[in-house]
Structure formats: structure tokens, C-alpha cells
Design an enzyme around this catalytic site. Structure first.
Site, PDB file in Angstrom:
ATOM      1  N   ARG A  50      19.241  17.483  33.225  1.00 25.89           N
ATOM      2  CA  ARG A  50      19.524  18.876  33.533  1.00 25.89           C
ATOM      3  C   ARG A  50      19.960  19.034  34.986  1.00 25.89           C
ATOM      4  O   ARG A  50      20.541  20.048  35.368  1.00 25.89           O
ATOM      5  CB  ARG A  50      18.296  19.743  33.237  1.00 25.89           C
ATOM      6  CG  ARG A  50      18.513  21.231  33.382  1.00 25.89           C
ATOM      7  CD  ARG A  50      17.532  22.042  32.538  1.00 25.89           C
ATOM      8  NE  ARG A  50      16.163  21.579  32.632  1.00 25.89           N
ATOM      9  CZ  ARG A  50      15.292  21.943  33.581  1.00 25.89           C
ATOM     10  NH1 ARG A  50      15.669  22.794  34.520  1.00 25.89           N
ATOM     11  NH2 ARG A  50      14.053  21.477  33.574  1.00 25.89           N
ATOM     12  N   TYR A 101      38.705  40.325  32.463  1.00 30.45           N
ATOM     13  CA  TYR A 101      38.200  39.671  31.255  1.00 30.45           C
ATOM     14  C   TYR A 101      37.026  40.467  30.694  1.00 30.45           C
ATOM     15  O   TYR A 101      36.072  40.785  31.411  1.00 30.45           O
ATOM     16  CB  TYR A 101      37.778  38.237  31.584  1.00 30.45           C
ATOM     17  CG  TYR A 101      37.040  37.542  30.478  1.00 30.45           C
ATOM     18  CD1 TYR A 101      37.585  37.456  29.196  1.00 30.45           C
ATOM     19  CD2 TYR A 101      35.789  36.993  30.695  1.00 30.45           C
ATOM     20  CE1 TYR A 101      36.898  36.834  28.165  1.00 30.45           C
ATOM     21  CE2 TYR A 101      35.097  36.358  29.673  1.00 30.45           C
ATOM     22  CZ  TYR A 101      35.656  36.286  28.408  1.00 30.45           C
ATOM     23  OH  TYR A 101      34.967  35.668  27.400  1.00 30.45           O
ATOM     24  N   ASP A 172      38.519  34.868  40.008  1.00 26.26           N
ATOM     25  CA  ASP A 172      38.693  34.200  38.718  1.00 26.26           C
ATOM     26  C   ASP A 172      40.119  33.652  38.673  1.00 26.26           C
ATOM     27  O   ASP A 172      41.083  34.407  38.595  1.00 26.26           O
ATOM     28  CB  ASP A 172      38.450  35.196  37.584  1.00 26.26           C
ATOM     29  CG  ASP A 172      38.485  34.539  36.210  1.00 26.26           C
ATOM     30  OD1 ASP A 172      39.134  33.488  36.063  1.00 26.26           O
ATOM     31  OD2 ASP A 172      37.883  35.099  35.274  1.00 26.26           O
ATOM     32  N   LYS A 197      39.979  27.105  28.909  1.00 28.11           N
ATOM     33  CA  LYS A 197      41.384  27.502  28.801  1.00 28.11           C
ATOM     34  C   LYS A 197      42.306  26.394  29.319  1.00 28.11           C
ATOM     35  O   LYS A 197      42.359  25.309  28.757  1.00 28.11           O
ATOM     36  CB  LYS A 197      41.602  28.827  29.530  1.00 28.11           C
ATOM     37  CG  LYS A 197      40.587  29.915  29.171  1.00 28.11           C
ATOM     38  CD  LYS A 197      40.527  30.220  27.694  1.00 28.11           C
ATOM     39  CE  LYS A 197      39.767  31.507  27.374  1.00 28.11           C
ATOM     40  NZ  LYS A 197      38.347  31.498  27.740  1.00 28.11           N
TER      41      LYS A 197
END
Length: 361
Positions: A50, A101, A172, A197
Site C-alpha cells: 500500500r 468534468y 486538470d 484517458k
């Protein structure tokens, strides 16, 4: 991994291929290893998966070099969004574009309802209001181009205005990719990517990433974000990260091809009888069109496509189309008949013929 200084005098296209690999030792593999292990031997740099994974490190090295900073990979784009918003103090104000978004805006709305943040909207057409909108804010969130309206902000001016007022700026960069703009170099404090993406590029993984600048402030931000990832468990799987790194190798070729095709399609669509308006900023591979006849005509066109994929994502090798107002989270200022076109790497004439017949249907 490779020596980071290797990238200092290389073009982005070469960095994409060269970075995130093992050192060139005899018998070493050419590619970064895919490591499946939850547990590590004590007294090493990582004691539990982790906290770290060599496959993460390879991807983060390559992306960080492209953006001019240090990258952290997350389980999803929304995982990265949530981590970035965790930097806002309780009750702090976040300035976000009027169009952005809808996952980001939906999370902000939820946080606002809970009293965790306050939200102010920034209109791309009203840049004169920036000083007032930023006054007393904690974070400026920028998308450029915006999703799905493809508005373009003056990123350096916005980030400079934010810095003058002590406001943390986040950009972004999913639509533009680091091949078109590097927000850290333009003054942003933090860069976000939906790796799902363009970076991964093959519609087969869900991942996100944040990139911090190589400064004292950037290192402090990275430490907080790394702790958020560790404690909230928003960790990427090694298989997904390895696939994203493999996809990243061809980012330059994919973006170059898709952008050239998008420019041609945008030009042709401007004269199409079924298209009332074309939104295209002149770069990138996303085109938005407003279909004559509104929502019903746009839905018929999307459904009539044979080659274009009617789907809700973008940035893959396959071309995708969607009417964005089919999602309730999209604001009413997004036209009902707007189709977002994510242009892939297929032949431009094939894409045009399919889109033309679909619009005429």
C-alpha cells in the site's frame, strides 16, 4: 529505474520511450517488471504494497518527467481528484470552472452539501472577474480545455493571480496532455490526470495521477498526497499501472495522429448542414458539435454511428461519441444537442463517412 538525468536533453517523444525502464545491466529486461506482491522483506525501502510498488515507480518516473515534476499514481482519476481536494481546509472555498468534468463537480457539490467546502464558479468568458472570484479562496481548479465545452483559459494568468493571493492552483491536464501543455511550467501548483484517458490510451484501465513541482512547496504537497493515498487506500493495481506505462510509450504517436484527424474533421463539420456549431480550440483530439434538431437529433446521430463508439469515455485509440446532456450532472448551460467527439487513430476518411451518414440519419 533509469537515471532521471537521462531525460534532461531529450524530447518528450523520446522520454516517453526511454523513461521508466530498468538500468541497462547485462541480462536485465528491457521493460519495467510487473511486480505482484503485497508483502516485502523487512528493512527495505518499502515494507507493504500500500506504500509502494516498483511498477508504480516506473510509471511515475515517466509521467513526472513529462510534466516537469514528481508524479503519484492513484486507483482512478476520481481518486486523484479526491486527494487533491483533501488539501482544502474544512470550509474552504474552491473556485472551479462553470463547465468542468462532472465527476469533479459532483464531488464538490457533495462536499458543499456536507459543509466541507464552499464552491464558486468561474466563467471562462469573464476573465475580468478573476480577482474577485479568487478573493479569500483556498483552491483554484482549472480545466483547459474544459469538458465538454472546450473553453480555453489563460492558465499562466490564472495561476499567477492565484499565487498572488495565496490560493493553491490545480490544473486538470487530461484533455491537453503534457505534450500540449505543462501546467507546472505555467505556474500551477498541482497537475491532475485521468490516466484512464490519453495517457493509457487503450480504454482498458482505470487510473489517475497527480504531479507536484520539484520545489520545497511541491515536496510538502507530495508528502501530504502520498499520505492520503496510503491512509485512504486509493492505490493503483500493478497490472493497471504496467498497462498504463505500456500505453504511455505511444502517447506521442497517438496524440499526433488523433490531433491531425480532429483538425480535419472540425473543418469539415463546420460546413455540415446538420451541425449548428463546432467547438474546437485548434489543438488536441476532442471536438464538440451542436447538432441541428437538439437532443433527439443528437441521440439519433450517436446511435446511428457504425464506426464511432457510442460511449462515455474518451482518449482511446478508438473514436468515441456521446451526447453529454444525457447525464443529469451536466449543467443546463451545456447545449442539449452537444455531441462530444473523442477522435481516435482510425483513417480520417472512414471516420468522416461514418459521422456524415450518422448526422444525416
Amino acid at each position: 529505474m533509469t537515471d532521471a538525468h537521462l531525460a534532461d536533453d531529450l524530447s518528450p517523444a523520446t522520454r516517453l520511450v526511454a523513461l521508466g525502464r530498468q538500468n541497462r545491466l547485462p541480462g536485465a529486461g528491457v521493460n519495467a517488471p510487473l511486480e505482484f506482491s503485497s508483502t516485502y522483506i523487512a528493512d527495505g525501502p518499502v515494507n507493504y504494497a500500500r506504500a509502494g510498488n516498483p511498477t508504480w515507480s516506473a510509471f511515475e518516473e515517466a509521467l513526472g518527467s513529462l510534466e516537469g515534476g514528481q508524479a503519484l499514481v492513484f486507483a482512478s482519476g476520481m481518486g486523484a481528484v479526491a486527494a487533491a481536494l483533501s488539501l482544502v481546509p474544512h470550509g474552504g472555498t474552491v473556485v472551479v470552472p462553470a463547465h468542468a468534468y462532472n465527476g469533479t463537480t459532483a464531488l464538490l457539490e457533495r462536499l458543499e452539501v456536507d459543509g466541507a467546502v464552499r464552491v464558486r464558479r468561474l466563467d471562462a468568458a469573464d476573465t475580468g472577474s478573476v480577482p474577485d472570484v479568487l478573493e479569500g479562496a483556498a483552491m483554484l481548479w482549472v480545466e483547459s480545455p474544459t469538458n465538454p465545452m472546450l473553453e480555453v483559459f489563460d492558465v499562466p494568468a490564472l495561476c499567477a493571480a492565484a499565487r498572488e493571493r495565496g490560493v493553491l492552483s490545480v490544473c486538470d491536464n487530461t484533455f491537453a496532455t503534457p505534450l500540449v501543455q505543462q501546467p507546472l511550467a505555467l505556474g500551477a501548483d498541482l497537475v491532475l490526470h485521468s490516466v484512464t484517458k490519453y495517457l493509457a490510451g487503450h480504454s482498458d484501465v482505470i487510473l489517475g495521477a497527480l504531479v507536484t513541482p520539484p520545489t520545497e512547496v511541491g515536496r510538502a504537497l507530495r508528502e501530504r498526497l502520498e499520505q492520503h493515498r496510503l491512509l485512504h487506500g486509493a492505490i493503483a493495481g500493478p497490472m493497471e499501472t504496467w498497462l498504463a506505462l505500456r500505453g504511455l510509450r505511444t502517447l506521442h504517436l497517438r496524440v499526433e495522429r488523433a490531433t491531425a484527424t480532429a483538425g480535419q474533421l472540425a473543418s469539415r463539420l463546420g460546413g455540415h448542414p446538420m451541425v449548428e456549431r463546432v467547438r474546437y480550440p485548434g489543438f488536441g483530439a476532442i471536438v464538440a458539435i451542436e447538432v441541428a434538431g437538439g437532443a433527439a437529433a443528437a441521440e439519433r446521430a450517436a446511435a446511428a454511428c457504425r464506426l464511432w463508439t457510442h460511449s462515455t469515455s474518451l482518449g482511446g485509440v478508438e473514436s468515441q461519441v456521446e451526447r453529454r446532456r444525457r447525464h443529469p450532472a451536466e449543467p443546463a448551460t451545456v447545449p442539449e444537442g452537444l455531441l462530444r467527439l473523442s477522435v481516435g487513430i482510425e483513417d480520417v476518411e472512414d471516420l468522416w463517412r461514418d459521422l456524415d451518414q450518422a448526422l444525416r440519419a
